[in-house]
Scaffold this motif. Sequence first.
Motif, PDB file in Angstrom:
ATOM      1  N   GLU A  84      25.861  90.132 108.123  1.00  0.00           N
ATOM      2  CA  GLU A  84      26.331  91.686 108.057  1.00  0.00           C
ATOM      3  C   GLU A  84      26.784  92.307 109.484  1.00  0.00           C
ATOM      4  O   GLU A  84      27.301  93.237 109.624  1.00  0.00           O
ATOM      5  N   GLU A 111      22.177  89.898  98.226  1.00  0.00           N
ATOM      6  CA  GLU A 111      22.026  91.206  99.165  1.00  0.00           C
ATOM      7  C   GLU A 111      22.649  91.034 100.344  1.00  0.00           C
ATOM      8  O   GLU A 111      23.441  92.004 100.962  1.00  0.00           O
ATOM      9  N   ARG A 115      26.004  93.380 101.435  1.00  0.00           N
ATOM     10  CA  ARG A 115      26.021  94.093 102.815  1.00  0.00           C
ATOM     11  C   ARG A 115      27.114  93.902 103.657  1.00  0.00           C
ATOM     12  O   ARG A 115      27.557  94.709 104.231  1.00  0.00           O
TER      13      ARG A 115
END
Length: 432
Positions: A84, A111, A115
């Motif tokens: 990210e 996740e 992101r």
Amino acid sequence: METSLIWFGNNLRIQDNESLYMASKANRLVAVYFFDPRQFQINSFGFKKTERFRAKFLLESVRQLQKNLERFNITLLVHYEKPEDKIPELVEHHKIDSVHIQNEWTSEEHEVIQRVQNRLPNNVSVHKTFDQFLFHPEDIPFDSYAQIPQVFTVFRKKCEKHVQVRPCYEKPKVFPTDNRVESKANVPSMEDLGFSQFETDHRSAFPFEGGENNALNRLEHYFWDTKKLAYYKKTRNGLVGTDYSSKFSPWLANGCISARTIYWEVKRFEDEIKKNQDTYWLIFELIWRDYFKYVSLKHGNQIFKIDGILQKDYDWSTDEAAKHDWIHGKTDDDFVNANMIELKETGWMSNRGRQNVASYWSKHLKQDWRIGASYFETMLLDYDVHSNWGNWMYNSGVGNDPRNRIFNTKSQAERYDPNKKFQSLWLQPTLF
């Protein structure tokens, strides 16, 4: 002029890679792989998430992918940082229009993808593929993941009856030489990741290196050079040597080879050499692998919780001395000890060994099964989040085993290691 970015994860291959195939339809293609620092940190159970065996195999796999991509004039950028933090910069610098990735749904992986998506401009499209299955999620005979059966046999029979395995994807096109990207980012070394270099233990049942070429060489050896596939079911519970089982799992776990590639090669073997229970049994094992992926799609984070998908409340212990003795092969059980020492010294353990040491840890010692699963995550060359946590739940009485079996490790040793060849190999001090 359309420019795509393929973000490699557990799909480190050229052959039968849907994301790569789709991304290569663009005019320009940039590829990237991340060694995410979070994968080398200490987890909540006190283990480094990725230990030296997995790290070495992964490095070998990424280096081989980088070389293979060069033949298509595709540069694989490699970064030791959080995706990210870097992908938005790559998107801007290379004027990327679309990002292609293999879809992941377990919480940590999901996740990270989320992101990255949150930091991308709105005009950049993200294409996710379910490319790690034998039976594609769009093809299975269940209306939703909630309908995935709790028993493997029900799942297997229904899929075998109603699902056709999809054909393999073609390799990407060869791009013009000006598609190559200048990069100063090299594949990190073992030392960069926090490890020392080491030699493979000469006793290892898995002395192989990572990478797609090595996976395909293994396929050629096991199917065509030795014809060992024709005896797979009879030998798969072996403990010593390289050829008692196919040993595909580390390459499958890293995506150096696809389940579809193996499946269609089994079918070719059945057409050209022999079709029997042994050849079918390799497909049977690939279906087990799929099943645990569907179990995690159905149950989400429940596969990581102490009560498992059955939400059963057992009285689990967390004894540091028991953990130390189990890890270092110092329990009261020689068969368990031999398997645990093999894992500690090589990053490999047989299927038979895994079931026994897991049952011993969770059912005999009554220790928190998640500690065992986390240690396996750390050590196993073929760590796969779905199969690992699914199998540990299964062996610990909180998963998909309706019978809640307990392995008698003494009788298992007598049956599978009657001459103590395996135990002698790992319990005797090595002479130098």
